[in-house]
Design a protein around this motif. Structure first.
Motif, PDB file in Angstrom:
ATOM      1  N   MET A   1      35.381  -6.180 -26.333  1.00 32.44           N
ATOM      2  CA  MET A   1      35.212  -7.117 -27.418  1.00 32.44           C
ATOM      3  C   MET A   1      36.683  -6.594 -28.389  1.00 32.44           C
ATOM      4  N   ILE A   2      37.296  -7.727 -28.877  1.00 36.97           N
ATOM      5  CA  ILE A   2      38.373  -7.507 -29.737  1.00 36.97           C
ATOM      6  C   ILE A   2      38.103  -8.231 -31.211  1.00 36.97           C
ATOM      7  N   GLU A   3      38.435  -7.511 -32.203  1.00 37.77           N
ATOM      8  CA  GLU A   3      38.122  -7.974 -33.559  1.00 37.77           C
ATOM      9  C   GLU A   3      39.727  -7.936 -34.202  1.00 37.77           C
ATOM     10  N   SER A   4      40.233  -8.821 -34.751  1.00 33.07           N
ATOM     11  CA  SER A   4      41.716  -8.915 -35.489  1.00 33.07           C
ATOM     12  C   SER A   4      41.265  -8.670 -36.968  1.00 33.07           C
ATOM     13  N   LYS A   5      42.203  -8.067 -37.581  1.00 35.16           N
ATOM     14  CA  LYS A   5      42.195  -7.978 -39.074  1.00 35.16           C
ATOM     15  C   LYS A   5      43.785  -7.997 -39.633  1.00 35.16           C
ATOM     16  N   ALA A   6      43.951  -9.150 -40.388  1.00 34.59           N
ATOM     17  CA  ALA A   6      45.272  -9.286 -40.921  1.00 34.59           C
ATOM     18  C   ALA A   6      45.233  -9.760 -42.387  1.00 34.59           C
ATOM     19  N   ASP A   7      46.070  -9.440 -43.130  1.00 33.98           N
ATOM     20  CA  ASP A   7      46.402  -9.988 -44.528  1.00 33.98           C
ATOM     21  C   ASP A   7      45.296  -9.430 -45.597  1.00 33.98           C
ATOM     22  N   HIS A   8      44.925  -8.075 -45.218  1.00 39.69           N
ATOM     23  CA  HIS A   8      44.185  -7.412 -46.109  1.00 39.69           C
ATOM     24  C   HIS A   8      44.647  -6.328 -47.096  1.00 39.69           C
ATOM     25  N   SER A   9      45.915  -6.254 -46.827  1.00 40.32           N
ATOM     26  CA  SER A   9      46.642  -5.002 -47.602  1.00 40.32           C
ATOM     27  C   SER A   9      46.523  -5.617 -49.171  1.00 40.32           C
ATOM     28  N   SER A  10      46.644  -6.727 -49.447  1.00 36.74           N
ATOM     29  CA  SER A  10      46.746  -7.195 -51.000  1.00 36.74           C
ATOM     30  C   SER A  10      45.401  -6.851 -51.577  1.00 36.74           C
ATOM     31  N   GLY A  49      26.558  -0.383 -29.216  1.00 36.02           N
ATOM     32  CA  GLY A  49      26.613   1.247 -28.914  1.00 36.02           C
ATOM     33  C   GLY A  49      25.796   1.398 -27.631  1.00 36.02           C
ATOM     34  N   GLY A  50      24.759   1.011 -27.154  1.00 34.53           N
ATOM     35  CA  GLY A  50      24.228   1.257 -26.138  1.00 34.53           C
ATOM     36  C   GLY A  50      24.675   0.923 -24.657  1.00 34.53           C
ATOM     37  N   LEU A  51      25.825   0.226 -24.831  1.00 37.37           N
ATOM     38  CA  LEU A  51      26.648  -0.312 -23.645  1.00 37.37           C
ATOM     39  C   LEU A  51      27.769   0.427 -23.276  1.00 37.37           C
ATOM     40  N   PRO A  52      27.791   1.342 -22.722  1.00 39.54           N
ATOM     41  CA  PRO A  52      28.936   2.424 -22.315  1.00 39.54           C
ATOM     42  C   PRO A  52      30.024   1.470 -21.728  1.00 39.54           C
ATOM     43  N   GLN A  53      29.780   0.433 -20.918  1.00 40.55           N
ATOM     44  CA  GLN A  53      30.844  -0.262 -20.448  1.00 40.55           C
ATOM     45  C   GLN A  53      31.610  -1.229 -21.404  1.00 40.55           C
ATOM     46  N   ALA A  79      33.356   5.964 -35.894  1.00 38.65           N
ATOM     47  CA  ALA A  79      34.619   6.251 -35.452  1.00 38.65           C
ATOM     48  C   ALA A  79      34.569   6.208 -33.615  1.00 38.65           C
ATOM     49  N   LEU A  80      33.608   6.636 -33.247  1.00 37.05           N
ATOM     50  CA  LEU A  80      33.610   6.783 -31.848  1.00 37.05           C
ATOM     51  C   LEU A  80      33.063   5.581 -31.165  1.00 37.05           C
ATOM     52  N   THR A  81      32.462   4.469 -31.967  1.00 33.49           N
ATOM     53  CA  THR A  81      32.119   3.053 -31.380  1.00 33.49           C
ATOM     54  C   THR A  81      33.242   2.039 -31.546  1.00 33.49           C
ATOM     55  N   ILE A  82      33.850   2.084 -32.801  1.00 31.57           N
ATOM     56  CA  ILE A  82      34.841   1.241 -32.847  1.00 31.57           C
ATOM     57  C   ILE A  82      36.065   1.842 -32.669  1.00 31.57           C
ATOM     58  N   ASN A  83      37.131   1.506 -31.742  1.00 28.29           N
ATOM     59  CA  ASN A  83      38.492   1.831 -31.623  1.00 28.29           C
ATOM     60  C   ASN A  83      39.106   1.027 -32.510  1.00 28.29           C
TER      61      ASN A  83
END
Length: 88
Positions: A1-10, A49-53, A79-83
């Motif tokens: 799964m990928i989540e993208s974060k942009a334009d938050h520095s303001s 969290g419960g899905l190692p794959q 921190a270990l769950t979300i890269n």
């Protein structure tokens, strides 16, 4: 799964003095906007969290927000769950 974060520095005051860290500009940024993102992170981490794959990776376009968020992940045990990665 990928989540993208942009334009938050303001949303942040950059305080890069000795020991300084990015701080939210206002209570609205902290209690409303960032609280929503914290809730998203907690829910997504719970879903994988419960899905190692399954890997959950958040991509950040701004280093300020990545630093703030990485500290939050560490403080909340996620921190270990979300890269996290930075792609300017």
């Amino acid at each position: 799964m990928i989540e993208s974060k942009a334009d938050h520095s303001s949303w942040f005051i950059e305080n890069w003095g000795p020991g300084g860290r990015p701080e939210p500009k206002s209570l609205f940024h902290k209690d409303v906007l960032l609280a929503k993102i914290h809730k998203e992170a907690t829910e997504q981490a719970g879903a994988v969290g419960g899905l190692p794959q399954v890997r959950l990776t958040w991509h950040f376009s701004e280093m300020v927000f990545k630093i703030y968020f990485m500290e939050w992940l560490l403080a909340n045990g996620l921190a270990l769950t979300i890269n996290t990665v930075h792609f300017p």
